[in-house]
Scaffold this motif. Sequence first.
Motif, mmCIF file in Angstrom:
data_model
loop_
_atom_site.group_PDB
_atom_site.id
_atom_site.type_symbol
_atom_site.label_atom_id
_atom_site.label_comp_id
_atom_site.label_asym_id
_atom_site.label_seq_id
_atom_site.Cartn_x
_atom_site.Cartn_y
_atom_site.Cartn_z
ATOM 1 N N UNK A 65 0.811 -1.220 0.000
ATOM 2 C CA UNK A 65 0.000 0.000 0.000
ATOM 3 C C UNK A 65 0.838 1.261 0.000
ATOM 4 N N UNK A 66 2.056 1.197 0.474
ATOM 5 C CA UNK A 66 2.842 2.413 0.627
ATOM 6 C C UNK A 66 3.414 2.857 -0.720
ATOM 7 N N UNK A 104 1.901 4.042 -3.088
ATOM 8 C CA UNK A 104 0.981 3.678 -4.163
ATOM 9 C C UNK A 104 -0.147 4.705 -4.208
ATOM 10 N N UNK A 105 -0.171 5.581 -5.223
ATOM 11 C CA UNK A 105 -1.184 6.647 -5.250
ATOM 12 C C UNK A 105 -2.601 6.135 -5.455
ATOM 13 N N UNK A 106 -2.754 4.845 -5.784
ATOM 14 C CA UNK A 106 -4.080 4.307 -6.065
ATOM 15 C C UNK A 106 -4.729 3.692 -4.834
ATOM 16 N N UNK A 107 -4.085 3.792 -3.679
ATOM 17 C CA UNK A 107 -4.600 3.217 -2.440
ATOM 18 C C UNK A 107 -5.054 4.333 -1.518
ATOM 19 N N UNK A 108 -6.295 4.234 -1.027
ATOM 20 C CA UNK A 108 -6.801 5.231 -0.088
ATOM 21 C C UNK A 108 -6.424 4.838 1.328
ATOM 22 N N UNK A 149 -4.642 9.418 9.031
ATOM 23 C CA UNK A 149 -5.480 8.238 9.250
ATOM 24 C C UNK A 149 -4.611 6.999 9.419
ATOM 25 N N UNK A 150 -3.617 6.865 8.551
ATOM 26 C CA UNK A 150 -2.732 5.710 8.632
ATOM 27 C C UNK A 150 -1.860 5.770 9.889
ATOM 28 N N UNK A 195 0.742 7.068 0.232
ATOM 29 C CA UNK A 195 0.889 6.975 1.679
ATOM 30 C C UNK A 195 2.316 6.570 2.034
ATOM 31 N N UNK A 196 2.797 7.096 3.158
ATOM 32 C CA UNK A 196 4.133 6.779 3.644
ATOM 33 C C UNK A 196 4.008 5.847 4.837
#
Length: 1005
Positions: free
Chosen positions: A30-31, A33-37, A158-159, A190-191
């Motif tokens: 997920x990190x 990756x601009x396509x993951x909310x 959030x993360x 996300x980082x």
Amino acid sequence: MASGTSTPVSTSSTVLSSPETVSLKLIPDIYANPRISASSAVDSTVYVYDLAEQAGFGTLTKEWAKSQNSAPVVDVQTRVGAGLSLVGRLSEGTSRDAEKGSVLTAYTTPTGLAMMVPTVTSCRRNFTLSPSLAPIASVVATLPPDLVVLLSATPQETLDFAHISYSLPTSHVVHLFDHYSVAREIGAPLVKPTVSAGSVADVFAQAAPAHTVLVLLNGPLALAAKAFASQFTGFGVVVVNVLRPWDEQALREVLPPTVQKVHVLDDVPNSYTQGPLFADVFSTLVEGKSALSVHAHRIVPSQTQIYLSRGASFLEFLGTLVPASPVSPRSTVAEKKIIVFSTPQSTLASAPHFIADTFMSNQSLLIRFSTDHDVFTRKGGITASRLLLSPKTPIADPIPIPLAIPLDQESAPEADFLAILDQGLLNSHCLVKYAKIGSVVLLASSWSPADVCSSLSAEVVTILAARNIRLFAIDAQAVASKLVGEAGAVNNAVQNLVVHLAFLRLYLGKAAQESLVLSVARGLFDEVIHGVELAEINTQVWSGLAEAPLTLPEATEAAPPALKDWEFNAIAVETDAGDVVNGARLSSWHDAAKHLLFPTAYGAASSFDETDTFAQNPALRPEVPDRTFLVTCTVNRRLTAEEYDRNVFHLEFDTSGTGLQYAIGEALGVHGWNDEQEWYGVDPNRLVTIPVPGSEDKMHTRTVFQALQQQIDLFGRPPKSFFTDLAAYATTSVDKHALLFIGAPEGSSTFKKMSEKDTVTFADVLRMYASARPGIETLCEIVGDIKPRHYSIASAQSVVGDRVDLLVVTVEWATPSGSPRFGQCTRYLAGLKIGQKVTVSIKPSVMKLPPDNRQPLIMAGLGTGAAPFRAFLQHRGMLLQRGEDVGPVYYYFGSRYQSQEYLYGEEIEAFIQDGVISRAGLAFSRDGPKKVYIQHLMLEDSAALAQMLQDDKGVFYLCGPTWPVPDVYEALVGALVKYKGMTAETAGDYLEGLKEEERYVLEVY
């Protein structure tokens, strides 16, 4: 493309899935990756409360749980004291979770959280989704002291805060994040969290030196406040990240020494409720800095919604807190704002995600993409996708997308580019108002560019013209069908690509060249898509995309129906059970009562004059646009012998009291029923509520028995796409893959055999693949309605009065395997009992008598094709009895045996005796040693036929099967050549001219 995200043109899959739905087995990726909310990244046993499931995140979590690497998911009801079930789960000595020291995760909404604490009453909800925390205002005081309450706003927060939640081994944690908007955004990678549990001490975000400070809980409103704060002098914002445990010392330290006034924003259910945040802030500051003044501002949910959708309203409110400070313009970078409206579950529902994905790999852009739904103003819902593009510069305080690209009816238009992927939306909602002056609108529509303007309402055209908006249209379905054939998964995928390429051309503006668009597309897609070159698809899109000319409508006295506004009220449309919000569903008697008691609001709209003596019965087939009538069967008489292999029968219906009127030659539409069968395994008395076909916002409720018998076209021929649709419901691997194969291009030959040779029906397919059992409400939609079958009327109302007659032959055949097949409607008609009611409608026909009764008639009918000519003869016979002058009638009739199929033979002989028929050419092909057909008898009358057609303005009619058309045509051409001196070419041209004059009329099938 990102792994796990299906695209419309990927070689691995053609399933048009939303990129937001990511399997848990992909969580490690997920990190960056601009396509993951952030919502997808936040992941122990997971408890999903029903309110969270309605909100959408719980639904997605349950879908993810079906993958292999996921935690178990448990459904929990929202009720008073519901949180105790979690405590009990961890406190039981025999609990496996207690033994392992597991972390339990529960998803709910603020309203659900209020219900989880005993004796707390939840607050009233409205139909607009809002991230208001008002429902928990009265809950905070009852929370146990060791409970940690965290609040996050941005996707990264959030993360990070979710990571902290799982890092606190001795505390229960409530993490409130904005799943309504920000946490569902994609675009910003996300980082991996680096914060630790110790960071929970940073309970407040710092405020700049100021004399006036606003304190509020972290969330979208806090983001907006921080973004607007720079527009005021001496104004700062303190954001509360940790509500519990409350840290008084931290608040005192974070306030700048220059502060004089502290304003506290509290989310409350009503203006009479004191918010918990004000109580905490006031008790902290009244002792530490007595010179400070602390002011409470109670924000009710409706006000929160206004502030988050109308930036000017929130800015005006902030101005009242710092009245002496001038408001300076907010500094913004160059932004592009794109809005795409589509219909959930439609072919183009995934197109907005693929448009957004165009920019995801661009390292110089900051992309923010969000999708919301309106499921109340239109059945099935409307999806609004917002895409915000800006240069990648550090943004400390990103403004929420609903404020950056507002869709509130009071806000100024912000969209630089607007796309509408369902033409029906333009006739129900005012969507073009979101496009700003000089912008571009893309419409995916079956309307030709020339027809677009006339198909739009005056309101829409006026807005487009007043704002100088350019409207471009493309028929994605037509382009896809031309490239890859008719409906199916591949066709659907190519339609999305067509829209994507059309977007690229328009987005590039004046710089767009066909080669440039192709170059950009090659960076996104393969060179060959499902066997078609990308360059060819681009060429077809380039030629198919055209600007629609706009002409201002003329003023009319009648006010057009008002268009609706889009409203945000759902973040998910498809439920865990596969139902669609406000779409077809299993229902209750309450729904039936609604449709009966309030037909205007819930039923199908009626366009018929209620003052009519024979007004349309609103309960009679409300789901079809035709005017329908309920007639009574009075005669059902077989005309052929019982032992004969063809059942030709005569029907008579009593129309008295119905108002049914028909002209000579018109057709009767019969709304037939399926045979009673009980093979689908559903309670026949259950109710199902389904959308009314052709209506945007109407539903009707029927029993399952009514739906199966009277509505669903179970015995119709399924298209190729049905096999693909049905595969989604197959529970066995064999059935699923077989259905997918038949629906794929590779299965074309199998489908052709099943359709043309085996003539399988929808019911056959459902029996063949028994594990594929969609719900009855889904079946209604993927199969479709029984279409009326039309039969030429065999009577003249001028003669028979309140009666309508039909001449019908049952359609029966056997497949190569010997299985019997029947025509659905002829089987229904053949089984009618005397007194049985039948729903019918009237359809105009080309079979019309000429205006002058003295014009000769040449009628050629084969088999049941004699039906309209019986009506002609009845009417001409009536005129003759009245003593009126009528022209000659030549009647040609053909069938196999005179003894078996001389249809209405006694009547024909009577018409001959009475002089109504001047010449009868009766051809019974199987009676003699040599087969004789009607064209042979016409050759014998060539001179008379040529005379009537050229000199006497005679009219020629042919009704029946198509096979004799060429021979009959040649017989007439030969007559004109032989007796009127024409060449074969000029005779052919003459007959073509007679078609235009309605004097050469064919009704063949």
